[in-house]
Design an enzyme around this catalytic site. Sequence first.
Site, PDB file in Angstrom:
ATOM      1  N   HIS A  70       0.907  -1.083   0.187  1.00  0.00           N
ATOM      2  CA  HIS A  70       0.069  -0.108   0.046  1.00  0.00           C
ATOM      3  C   HIS A  70       0.907   1.163  -0.139  1.00  0.00           C
ATOM      4  O   HIS A  70       2.055   1.294   0.447  1.00  0.00           O
ATOM      5  CB  HIS A  70      -0.898  -0.064   1.354  1.00  0.00           C
ATOM      6  CG  HIS A  70      -1.890  -1.046   1.105  1.00  0.00           C
ATOM      7  ND1 HIS A  70      -3.034  -0.976   1.954  1.00  0.00           N
ATOM      8  CD2 HIS A  70      -2.067  -2.199   0.410  1.00  0.00           C
ATOM      9  CE1 HIS A  70      -3.697  -2.094   1.625  1.00  0.00           C
ATOM     10  NE2 HIS A  70      -3.295  -2.928   0.819  1.00  0.00           N
ATOM     11  N   GLU A  72       0.862   3.990   1.828  1.00  0.00           N
ATOM     12  CA  GLU A  72       1.462   4.185   3.448  1.00  0.00           C
ATOM     13  C   GLU A  72       2.511   3.461   3.694  1.00  0.00           C
ATOM     14  O   GLU A  72       3.490   3.985   4.267  1.00  0.00           O
ATOM     15  CB  GLU A  72       0.117   4.149   4.143  1.00  0.00           C
ATOM     16  CG  GLU A  72      -1.001   4.877   3.675  1.00  0.00           C
ATOM     17  CD  GLU A  72      -1.976   4.375   3.311  1.00  0.00           C
ATOM     18  OE1 GLU A  72      -1.841   3.409   2.090  1.00  0.00           O
ATOM     19  OE2 GLU A  72      -3.146   4.247   3.662  1.00  0.00           O
ATOM     20  N   CYS A 100      -6.365   1.700   6.003  1.00  0.00           N
ATOM     21  CA  CYS A 100      -6.823   0.575   6.283  1.00  0.00           C
ATOM     22  C   CYS A 100      -6.156   0.228   7.604  1.00  0.00           C
ATOM     23  O   CYS A 100      -5.245   0.684   8.065  1.00  0.00           O
ATOM     24  CB  CYS A 100      -6.647  -0.654   5.322  1.00  0.00           C
ATOM     25  SG  CYS A 100      -4.907  -1.102   5.247  1.00  0.00           S
ATOM     26  N   CYS A 103      -2.292  -0.230   7.485  1.00  0.00           N
ATOM     27  CA  CYS A 103      -1.702   0.823   7.334  1.00  0.00           C
ATOM     28  C   CYS A 103      -1.696   1.649   8.640  1.00  0.00           C
ATOM     29  O   CYS A 103      -0.701   2.119   8.988  1.00  0.00           O
ATOM     30  CB  CYS A 103      -2.036   1.728   5.940  1.00  0.00           C
ATOM     31  SG  CYS A 103      -1.500   0.792   4.702  1.00  0.00           S
TER      32      CYS A 103
END
Length: 175
Positions: A70, A72, A100, A103
Amino acid sequence: MIHPEENAPGPLPQLIDPVLDAHFMNEALRLAKKAARLDEVPVGAVIVRQGDIVGRAWNQVETLKDATAHAEMLALTQAESAAGDWRLTDCDLYVTKEPCPMCAGAIVWARIKKLCFGASDSRTGSCGSILDIVQNNSFNHRIEIKKGVLCGECKNIITNFFKIKRTLTSANQKK
């Protein structure tokens, strides 16, 4: 009698600068657009330390075949490398979509100071929407949150991406 030092103000609160927040969120949006061009879910992230970008990334789950890739997570790894430490206590994270659970947990463990995100996520958002991992009192670190930075632009890029995906899927099913 009151002593002068007793009346001295404490540390000044951090001033919120909407222009600066918009500047860094625009950079995150630029990265999200790159993700969309690469057929990745369009999320971009930028980590800032003392006014300088020390980490930037976009979603690369499909490209890297890695569920943890992801924006992040990749930006955190980059910023930690730049800082020479896993603790990012003097860093701010700008991300186009609410993080999410994975993260959000990494953001807490990295000790990010401030999180600014654009679009809320009613399905997996873990910074206030369905969960609030980053301000959970059970953890030893809580993050300052600023929601809705360039919300319209951030929401539109995600909405348009999935609208196109649904249209293409529908067209392929009709063949």
